[in-house]
Design a protein around this motif. Structure first.
Motif, PDB file in Angstrom:
ATOM      1  N   UNK A 173       0.832  -1.198   0.000  1.00 39.16           N
ATOM      2  CA  UNK A 173       0.000   0.000   0.000  1.00 39.16           C
ATOM      3  C   UNK A 173       0.866   1.247   0.000  1.00 39.16           C
ATOM      4  N   UNK A 174       0.712   2.025  -1.055  1.00 38.41           N
ATOM      5  CA  UNK A 174       1.512   3.235  -1.235  1.00 38.41           C
ATOM      6  C   UNK A 174       0.671   4.466  -0.888  1.00 38.41           C
ATOM      7  N   UNK A 175       1.312   5.621  -0.793  1.00 38.31           N
ATOM      8  CA  UNK A 175       0.584   6.842  -0.470  1.00 38.31           C
ATOM      9  C   UNK A 175      -0.625   7.045  -1.375  1.00 38.31           C
ATOM     10  N   UNK A 176      -1.697   7.530  -0.782  1.00 40.13           N
ATOM     11  CA  UNK A 176      -2.975   7.813  -1.431  1.00 40.13           C
ATOM     12  C   UNK A 176      -3.872   6.583  -1.477  1.00 40.13           C
ATOM     13  N   UNK A 177      -3.356   5.455  -1.013  1.00 36.06           N
ATOM     14  CA  UNK A 177      -4.167   4.245  -1.057  1.00 36.06           C
ATOM     15  C   UNK A 177      -4.729   3.910   0.328  1.00 36.06           C
ATOM     16  N   UNK A 178      -5.811   3.157   0.332  1.00 34.25           N
ATOM     17  CA  UNK A 178      -6.459   2.807   1.596  1.00 34.25           C
ATOM     18  C   UNK A 178      -6.018   1.431   2.088  1.00 34.25           C
ATOM     19  N   UNK A 179      -5.978   1.287   3.388  1.00 28.69           N
ATOM     20  CA  UNK A 179      -5.616   0.019   4.018  1.00 28.69           C
ATOM     21  C   UNK A 179      -6.681  -0.339   5.051  1.00 28.69           C
ATOM     22  N   UNK A 180      -7.029  -1.610   5.100  1.00 27.60           N
ATOM     23  CA  UNK A 180      -7.914  -2.076   6.159  1.00 27.60           C
ATOM     24  C   UNK A 180      -9.338  -2.318   5.726  1.00 27.60           C
ATOM     25  N   UNK A 181      -9.615  -2.137   4.442  1.00 27.60           N
ATOM     26  CA  UNK A 181     -10.980  -2.296   3.948  1.00 27.60           C
ATOM     27  C   UNK A 181     -11.514  -3.703   4.177  1.00 27.60           C
ATOM     28  N   UNK A 182     -10.620  -4.678   4.128  1.00 29.05           N
ATOM     29  CA  UNK A 182     -11.092  -6.056   4.213  1.00 29.05           C
ATOM     30  C   UNK A 182     -11.650  -6.371   5.596  1.00 29.05           C
ATOM     31  N   UNK A 183     -11.377  -5.503   6.578  1.00 28.02           N
ATOM     32  CA  UNK A 183     -11.923  -5.738   7.904  1.00 28.02           C
ATOM     33  C   UNK A 183     -13.295  -5.140   8.093  1.00 28.02           C
TER      34      UNK A 183
ATOM     35  N   UNK B 203     -25.005  -5.185   1.825  1.00 25.82           N
ATOM     36  CA  UNK B 203     -24.112  -5.173   0.662  1.00 25.82           C
ATOM     37  C   UNK B 203     -22.674  -4.940   1.104  1.00 25.82           C
ATOM     38  N   UNK B 204     -22.521  -4.011   2.018  1.00 30.58           N
ATOM     39  CA  UNK B 204     -21.190  -3.710   2.533  1.00 30.58           C
ATOM     40  C   UNK B 204     -20.549  -4.958   3.109  1.00 30.58           C
ATOM     41  N   UNK B 205     -21.345  -5.655   3.911  1.00 27.31           N
ATOM     42  CA  UNK B 205     -20.824  -6.849   4.556  1.00 27.31           C
ATOM     43  C   UNK B 205     -20.448  -7.893   3.513  1.00 27.31           C
ATOM     44  N   UNK B 206     -21.274  -8.007   2.493  1.00 28.12           N
ATOM     45  CA  UNK B 206     -20.992  -8.988   1.445  1.00 28.12           C
ATOM     46  C   UNK B 206     -19.719  -8.641   0.685  1.00 28.12           C
ATOM     47  N   UNK B 207     -19.545  -7.378   0.414  1.00 30.28           N
ATOM     48  CA  UNK B 207     -18.337  -6.980  -0.310  1.00 30.28           C
ATOM     49  C   UNK B 207     -17.105  -7.281   0.527  1.00 30.28           C
ATOM     50  N   UNK B 208     -17.204  -6.941   1.792  1.00 35.46           N
ATOM     51  CA  UNK B 208     -16.084  -7.200   2.677  1.00 35.46           C
ATOM     52  C   UNK B 208     -15.794  -8.699   2.753  1.00 35.46           C
ATOM     53  N   UNK B 209     -16.858  -9.466   2.828  1.00 34.38           N
ATOM     54  CA  UNK B 209     -16.727 -10.916   2.864  1.00 34.38           C
ATOM     55  C   UNK B 209     -16.028 -11.407   1.604  1.00 34.38           C
ATOM     56  N   UNK B 210     -16.467 -10.849   0.497  1.00 35.30           N
ATOM     57  CA  UNK B 210     -15.895 -11.267  -0.778  1.00 35.30           C
ATOM     58  C   UNK B 210     -14.429 -10.888  -0.858  1.00 35.30           C
ATOM     59  N   UNK B 211     -14.108  -9.723  -0.299  1.00 33.97           N
ATOM     60  CA  UNK B 211     -12.710  -9.316  -0.258  1.00 33.97           C
ATOM     61  C   UNK B 211     -11.874 -10.345   0.482  1.00 33.97           C
TER      62      UNK B 211
END
Lengths: 264, 264
Positions: A105-115, B155-163
């Motif tokens: 993850x480089x500058x301008x990018x988001x981290x942690x979305x998968x949580x 939907x949010x939860x599903x997307x996160x799940x899919x991630x």
DNA sequence: CGCGCTCTTGAAACTCTTCAACCTCGGTGG
DNA sequence: CCACCGAGGTTGAAGAGTTTCAAGAGCGCG
């Protein structure tokens, strides 16, 4: 290496007019408006119908040192982060304790979305170098529905983007050989540097060879061999982490991106 | 094979009290409340603070025949779909025209999320057998912010799940050998059948061997060989698409799921 | 200065793919 | 009704690509 809660110690953000005394860590007070990455981190600023509300909740954290964790796998999900400077890797651990890198993850990018959809971060995030992030506290989007339409859309778009990137990575991992993977990796990095108006054909890799390998599903030795071969082919010139892309077109062709190159 | 717009021809949904005459295709009028998958497709029904609004916009489409497209790669993104019955695969095409499968979708699961953040579907979706879906029209979440907090969260939860699922697939593709991949695939399918209260250790694969291979990054022959080997090891009994899992625990161990097994 | 980490290079071993042949099964048409 | 045909599936043998093992070089840092 400290744990999340200590590592990401938030600054009190000064409001626009209010002048607060410097805090101990003496970090600059920041606003999204002042941030050089604002247009990337918060694109379509014309779309700012939150009246600045979105910006208010974003806070810059103190810098992370190389090797420091932003959060760990299993930590309670609190927020999403935007990288301001530096670089991070996200990774999980395999059965045998090996580190499996899921993203850089480089500058301008988001981290942690998968949580986001669950209560915990499913992977760890660690700084590859001195790194600063902005904290976007979301708690659980479930319980506390965001009343910030702009930010919500931005997050939605990022998640969708990440979904597509992930699918593309899956294609890469299932069908591409070592040369194609490294080529794709370099082209991808190049595009990400370009999007920040940095030289796209001359940059410094923030990660080690073995981290590239872990990310691409290759042994370190294979990565090294491909780098050597690419130099013999005059596709790149590499000296340690410093990389020059000499033949961007040939490299792109080798990478053979097909599905959707266009990030929309 | 028809195109999206024809393929997914919506029914007029009858309101609760209103009694409408049968339409030509003579499909059953459906409500989420009546759907046997409601608790899966719309979990936490206690959370139904939309006062039924969310349900109102969901419409069931006419059945898709085997080999029919739900949507095609590049189509304009209109909506997300929930699978009611049957099975779908999503896939893109590689440079050489080969089909690369990115996912299989069983009843109660959502399809089309990856198109959410952009204007187009980045992959195609095609019915593996007679399939019925419910259409959740979203147009662009960007332009038309949903006023349905419940559905939005779902939907949010599903997307996160899919991630997270995608990341796990990436780990599988980078680090696991053929045996481990197939084992993980079968265990995953088993869990998905179980979640629908169907027999978890005895089911019919809706996809072909070569589709399994495409999904797992293996040649058909390898898939076939592993199936044979698993039968010799008395891990499974397979007859065509009919599969019995004889040793679920051993198979799970072989699969070696580690990161986060728990879907939360 | 030397220790450890990173990177590179070579050779052997292994897994998976590719190619080719054959089998089974269901549908179709003579 | 049966033969044919094609698609899907299985099996064997050869070959390619990558990993693994091993060794050494370069480099930063205590």
């Amino acid at each position: 290496m400290e744990h999340d809660e200590q590592a990401v110690q938030l600054l009190q953000r000064s409001s626009a007019r209010e002048h607060t005394k410097p805090c101990q860590t003496s970090l600059p007070r920041t606003h999204c408006q002042d941030c050089s990455l604002a247009t990337l981190c918060l694109p379509n600023s014309s779309d700012f119908d939150d009246g600045g509300a979105a910006i208010e909740i974003v806070k810059r954290s103190r810098p992370l040192k190389r090797g420091e964790y932003l959060y760990r796998q299993g930590d309670q999900f609190n927020c999403v982060f935007a990288v301001c400077s530096g670089a991070l890797k996200t990774f999980g651990l395999s059965d045998d304790g090996e580190e499996l890198i899921t993203g850089f993850h480089l500058p301008s990018e988001l981290v942690g979305l998968s949580g986001m959809g669950s209560n915990i971060y499913p992977v760890s995030a660690l700084a590859l170098e001195e790194t600063q992030v902005c904290r976007i506290p979301l708690k659980q989007l479930d319980e506390q529905p965001l009343e910030l339409p702009y930010l919500r859309r931005r997050l939605m778009r990022c998640m969708s983007r990440e979904l597509r990137d992930n699918q593309q990575m899956r294609l890469l991992l299932s069908k591409k050989n070592a040369d194609e993977r490294i080529a794709a990796f370099l082209i991808d990095l190049s595009a990400r540097f370009r999007s920040r108006d940095l030289p796209a054909n001359q940059f410094r890799l923030p990660m080690l060879r073995n981290e590239i390998g872990s990310y691409l599903g290759l042994a370190v030795e294979t990565v090294s061999r491909v780098f050597t071969r690419f130099q013999q082919m005059r596709l790149i010139a590499a000296e340690g982490k410093e990389v020059h892309i000499l033949a961007p077109l040939e490299l792109s062709t080798l990478a053979g991106w097909h599905l959707d190159d266009s990030p929309i």
